[in-house]
Design an enzyme around this catalytic site. Structure first.
Site, PDB file in Angstrom:
ATOM      1  N   TYR A  59       0.977  -1.421   0.510  1.00  0.00           N
ATOM      2  CA  TYR A  59       0.034  -0.502  -0.146  1.00  0.00           C
ATOM      3  C   TYR A  59       0.683   1.217   0.351  1.00  0.00           C
ATOM      4  O   TYR A  59       0.869   2.156  -0.876  1.00  0.00           O
ATOM      5  CB  TYR A  59      -1.113   0.047   1.335  1.00  0.00           C
ATOM      6  CG  TYR A  59      -2.047  -1.280   0.833  1.00  0.00           C
ATOM      7  CD1 TYR A  59      -3.523  -0.105  -0.215  1.00  0.00           C
ATOM      8  CD2 TYR A  59      -2.106  -2.672   1.352  1.00  0.00           C
ATOM      9  CE1 TYR A  59      -3.842  -1.538  -0.524  1.00  0.00           C
ATOM     10  CE2 TYR A  59      -3.392  -3.314   0.856  1.00  0.00           C
ATOM     11  CZ  TYR A  59      -4.296  -2.592   0.032  1.00  0.00           C
ATOM     12  OH  TYR A  59      -5.300  -3.535  -0.849  1.00  0.00           O
ATOM     13  N   ARG A  62       1.597   1.776  -3.495  1.00  0.00           N
ATOM     14  CA  ARG A  62       0.330   2.497  -3.961  1.00  0.00           C
ATOM     15  C   ARG A  62      -0.065   3.485  -3.315  1.00  0.00           C
ATOM     16  O   ARG A  62      -0.552   4.563  -4.851  1.00  0.00           O
ATOM     17  CB  ARG A  62      -0.613   1.580  -4.033  1.00  0.00           C
ATOM     18  CG  ARG A  62      -0.877  -0.131  -4.461  1.00  0.00           C
ATOM     19  CD  ARG A  62      -2.260  -0.773  -4.332  1.00  0.00           C
ATOM     20  NE  ARG A  62      -3.230   0.124  -5.194  1.00  0.00           N
ATOM     21  CZ  ARG A  62      -4.453  -0.275  -5.469  1.00  0.00           C
ATOM     22  NH1 ARG A  62      -5.194  -0.821  -3.890  1.00  0.00           N
ATOM     23  NH2 ARG A  62      -5.618   0.117  -6.334  1.00  0.00           N
ATOM     24  N   HIS A 112     -14.744   0.833  -0.562  1.00  0.00           N
ATOM     25  CA  HIS A 112     -13.787   0.011  -0.962  1.00  0.00           C
ATOM     26  C   HIS A 112     -12.492   0.851   0.269  1.00  0.00           C
ATOM     27  O   HIS A 112     -11.608  -0.165   0.713  1.00  0.00           O
ATOM     28  CB  HIS A 112     -13.283  -0.863  -1.825  1.00  0.00           C
ATOM     29  CG  HIS A 112     -14.255  -1.964  -3.107  1.00  0.00           C
ATOM     30  ND1 HIS A 112     -14.147  -2.279  -3.669  1.00  0.00           N
ATOM     31  CD2 HIS A 112     -15.045  -2.278  -1.526  1.00  0.00           C
ATOM     32  CE1 HIS A 112     -14.907  -3.180  -3.862  1.00  0.00           C
ATOM     33  NE2 HIS A 112     -16.172  -3.360  -2.825  1.00  0.00           N
ATOM     34  N   CYS A 120      -7.480   2.151  13.018  1.00  0.00           N
ATOM     35  CA  CYS A 120      -6.173   1.448  13.775  1.00  0.00           C
ATOM     36  C   CYS A 120      -7.381  -0.382  13.813  1.00  0.00           C
ATOM     37  O   CYS A 120      -8.856  -0.070  13.750  1.00  0.00           O
ATOM     38  CB  CYS A 120      -7.123   2.206  15.641  1.00  0.00           C
ATOM     39  SG  CYS A 120      -6.145   0.911  16.510  1.00  0.00           S
ATOM     40  N   GLY A 179     -16.706   1.172 -15.367  1.00  0.00           N
ATOM     41  CA  GLY A 179     -15.639   0.545 -15.894  1.00  0.00           C
ATOM     42  C   GLY A 179     -15.293  -0.370 -14.537  1.00  0.00           C
ATOM     43  O   GLY A 179     -14.280   0.468 -13.605  1.00  0.00           O
ATOM     44  N   SER A 181     -15.838  -4.653 -13.596  1.00  0.00           N
ATOM     45  CA  SER A 181     -16.180  -5.515 -14.465  1.00  0.00           C
ATOM     46  C   SER A 181     -16.683  -6.439 -13.857  1.00  0.00           C
ATOM     47  O   SER A 181     -17.381  -7.853 -14.784  1.00  0.00           O
ATOM     48  CB  SER A 181     -14.340  -6.516 -14.087  1.00  0.00           C
ATOM     49  OG  SER A 181     -14.581  -6.879 -12.846  1.00  0.00           O
ATOM     50  N   ALA A 223     -14.444   5.578 -20.901  1.00  0.00           N
ATOM     51  CA  ALA A 223     -14.947   6.150 -19.244  1.00  0.00           C
ATOM     52  C   ALA A 223     -14.212   7.563 -20.048  1.00  0.00           C
ATOM     53  O   ALA A 223     -14.849   8.152 -20.154  1.00  0.00           O
ATOM     54  CB  ALA A 223     -14.179   6.162 -18.191  1.00  0.00           C
TER      55      ALA A 223
HETATM   56  P1  NAD Z   1     -11.695  -4.523 -12.220  1.00  0.00           P
HETATM   57  O1  NAD Z   1     -10.337  -4.509 -12.616  1.00  0.00           O
HETATM   58  O2  NAD Z   1     -12.169  -6.078 -11.959  1.00  0.00           O
HETATM   59  O3  NAD Z   1     -12.317  -3.874 -13.528  1.00  0.00           O
HETATM   60  C1  NAD Z   1     -12.168  -2.790 -14.702  1.00  0.00           C
HETATM   61  C2  NAD Z   1     -13.339  -2.864 -15.529  1.00  0.00           C
HETATM   62  O4  NAD Z   1     -12.188  -1.582 -15.872  1.00  0.00           O
HETATM   63  C3  NAD Z   1     -12.677  -4.186 -17.135  1.00  0.00           C
HETATM   64  O5  NAD Z   1     -14.068  -3.870 -16.854  1.00  0.00           O
HETATM   65  C4  NAD Z   1     -12.372  -3.324 -18.297  1.00  0.00           C
HETATM   66  O6  NAD Z   1     -12.675  -3.355 -19.087  1.00  0.00           O
HETATM   67  C5  NAD Z   1     -12.611  -1.420 -17.828  1.00  0.00           C
HETATM   68  N1  NAD Z   1     -12.140  -0.376 -18.304  1.00  0.00           N
HETATM   69  C6  NAD Z   1     -11.192  -0.783 -17.895  1.00  0.00           C
HETATM   70  N2  NAD Z   1      -9.950   0.744 -18.472  1.00  0.00           N
HETATM   71  C7  NAD Z   1     -11.416   1.097 -19.286  1.00  0.00           C
HETATM   72  C8  NAD Z   1     -11.459   2.418 -19.715  1.00  0.00           C
HETATM   73  N3  NAD Z   1     -10.433   3.458 -20.125  1.00  0.00           N
HETATM   74  N4  NAD Z   1     -12.673   2.585 -19.612  1.00  0.00           N
HETATM   75  C9  NAD Z   1     -13.393   2.226 -19.181  1.00  0.00           C
HETATM   76  N5  NAD Z   1     -13.623   1.603 -18.179  1.00  0.00           N
HETATM   77  C10 NAD Z   1     -12.800   0.376 -18.552  1.00  0.00           C
HETATM   78  O7  NAD Z   1     -11.748  -3.296 -11.216  1.00  0.00           O
HETATM   79  P2  NAD Z   1     -12.996  -3.562 -10.163  1.00  0.00           P
HETATM   80  O8  NAD Z   1     -14.412  -3.743 -11.165  1.00  0.00           O
HETATM   81  O9  NAD Z   1     -13.514  -2.482  -9.943  1.00  0.00           O
HETATM   82  O10 NAD Z   1     -12.409  -4.645  -8.953  1.00  0.00           O
HETATM   83  C11 NAD Z   1     -10.906  -4.378  -8.643  1.00  0.00           C
HETATM   84  C12 NAD Z   1     -11.084  -4.097  -7.287  1.00  0.00           C
HETATM   85  O11 NAD Z   1     -10.130  -3.788  -7.009  1.00  0.00           O
HETATM   86  C13 NAD Z   1     -12.086  -3.130  -6.971  1.00  0.00           C
HETATM   87  O12 NAD Z   1     -12.684  -3.708  -5.675  1.00  0.00           O
HETATM   88  C14 NAD Z   1     -10.815  -1.487  -6.432  1.00  0.00           C
HETATM   89  O13 NAD Z   1     -11.870  -1.443  -4.913  1.00  0.00           O
HETATM   90  C15 NAD Z   1      -9.753  -2.828  -6.815  1.00  0.00           C
HETATM   91  N6  NAD Z   1      -8.839  -1.493  -7.437  1.00  0.00           N
HETATM   92  C16 NAD Z   1      -9.368  -0.083  -7.668  1.00  0.00           C
HETATM   93  C17 NAD Z   1      -8.590   0.775  -8.066  1.00  0.00           C
HETATM   94  C18 NAD Z   1      -8.235   2.426  -7.540  1.00  0.00           C
HETATM   95  O14 NAD Z   1      -8.607   2.945  -6.457  1.00  0.00           O
HETATM   96  N7  NAD Z   1      -8.044   3.108  -8.799  1.00  0.00           N
HETATM   97  C19 NAD Z   1      -7.458   0.332  -9.013  1.00  0.00           C
HETATM   98  C20 NAD Z   1      -7.323  -0.984  -8.886  1.00  0.00           C
HETATM   99  C21 NAD Z   1      -7.842  -2.529  -8.127  1.00  0.00           C
HETATM  100 ZN    ZN Z   2      -6.982   2.736  18.631  1.00  0.00          ZN
END
Ligand code: NAD
Ligand code: ZN
Length: 235
Positions: A59, A62, A112, A120, A179, A181, A223
C-alpha cells in the site's frame, strides 16, 4: 445518450476502469503493481495478521504511485454533473484512489476504503495518512497504542457504509455503472437492486461486464471519452 429529467435521481457506481486513463492499473489488466503481488499476500485479513510489513510495502507503493496521478475527463465530468444535479446525484466508488475528490466530487462514498487514510485495527479510528513507509518501524500508532493498518477493505471484509448506499440505490431512478468488471460482490448486485426498485440501468466501459445482462443499456468505450458527452440533462 443518457437523458436526465428534473425528476431523476442518479446513482453512479465507479470501478478501477475510470482511473485507468489516469495511469492507475486496473485489477485485472495484468500490468503494474498488482502483477508483482498475489492478492492473498497483501489484501486479506490473514495477510495483515501474518505479514503486516508486506501489506504496508504494497500500500505504500500504491500511495507513492497514486500521488503522481491526476483526475481524467471522466472524473471531471461526474464532478460537473454533481454541480448541476446537487442532491439528486450520488457517487459510490470501489476505488481507493482520491481522483474523484481531486476532480471536485463531494457527494461520494468509498465502499472499499481510501488509500490516503489509515485505521486503527483495535478501536476503528480513521486518520488521514498519505505517508509512504519504507519499513514497518515507521508506521504510525493509534492513540490507543495499536499499529495503524491501511484504511482498505480487504477481500473477505465487509464493505463500508452499505446500508446508506443501498438506501440511496432504492431511491434512485437511474443507475450508471462505469469501469467495473461486475465480478466483485456486493457492488455487482447494486444494479439488480436498482432494477427491482424500478430504475433504468446503464453500463459504460471498455467491455461488457460479467453482469451485463442486468443492464438496460451497455455503452462500450473509454470512460474518459464517453462520460463527458453521454449525459443530457433536461432539467
Ligand atoms: P476490475 O479491474 O475488475 O475491472 C475494471 C473494468 O474496467 C474492466 O471491466 C475493464 O474492461 C474496464 N476498463 C478498463 N479500462 C477502462 C477505461 N479506460 N474506461 C472504461 N472502462 C475501462 O475493477 P473493479 O470492478 O473496480 O474491481 C476491482 C477491485 O480492485 C475493486 O474492489 C477496487 O477496490 C480495487 N481496485 C481499485 C483501484 C483504484 O482505486 N483505482 C485500482 C485497481 C483495483
Ligand atoms: Zn486505536
Amino acid at each position: 445518450m443518457i437523458e436526465i429529467d428534473e425528476h431523476d435521481k442518479i446513482f453512479v457506481l465507479t470501478g478501477a476502469g475510470i482511473s485507468a486513463e489516469s495511469g492507475i492499473p486496473t485489477f485485472r489488466s495484468g500490468s503494474g503493481l498488482w502483477e508483482q503481488y498475489r492478492i492473498e499476500d497483501v489484501c486479506t485479513p490473514k495477510a495483515w495478521r501474518k505479514k503486516p510489513g508486506l501489506v504496508w510495502e504494497f500500500y505504500s507503493a500504491r500511495r507513492a504511485h497514486a500521488k503522481t496521478t491526476l483526475p481524467n475527463d471522466a472524473h471531471k465530468a461526474l464532478a460537473a454533473l454533481e454541480t448541476t444535479m446537487g442532491d439528486r446525484f450520488f457517487l459510490c466508488t470501489q476505488n481507493v484512489d482520491n481522483l474523484h475528490e481531486q476532480a471536485g466530487s463531494h457527494r461520494l462514498t468509498h465502499i472499499h476504503g481510501e488509500l490516503f487514510k489509515s485505521r486503527c485495527p483495535d478501536c476503528d479510528k480513521v486518520v488521514n495518512d498519505d505517508k509512504v513507509y519504507r519499513d514497518l518501524s515507521e508506521v504510525g500508532h493509534c492513540t490507543c497504542g495499536a499499529m495503524l493498518r491501511p484504511h482498505i477493505v480487504f477481500f473477505q471484509e465487509v464493505p463500508l457504509e452499505l446500508d446508506a448506499v443501498e438506501d440511496r440505490i432504492v431511491k434512485s431512478t437511474l443507475l450508471v455503472s462505469i469501469g467495473t468488471s461486475g465480478t466483485v460482490a456486493p457492488a455487482n448486485e447494486f444494479v439488480n437492486l436498482a432494477r427491482m426498485a424500478g430504475a433504468r440501468t446503464v453500463y459504460i466501459g471498455l467491455e461488457a461486464p460479467e453482469n451485463h445482462a442486468s443492464f438496460n443499456q451497455v455503452i462500450l468505450g473509454k470512460a474518459g471519452e464517453v462520460v463527458p458527452h453521454v449525459f443530457q440533462v433536461m432539467g
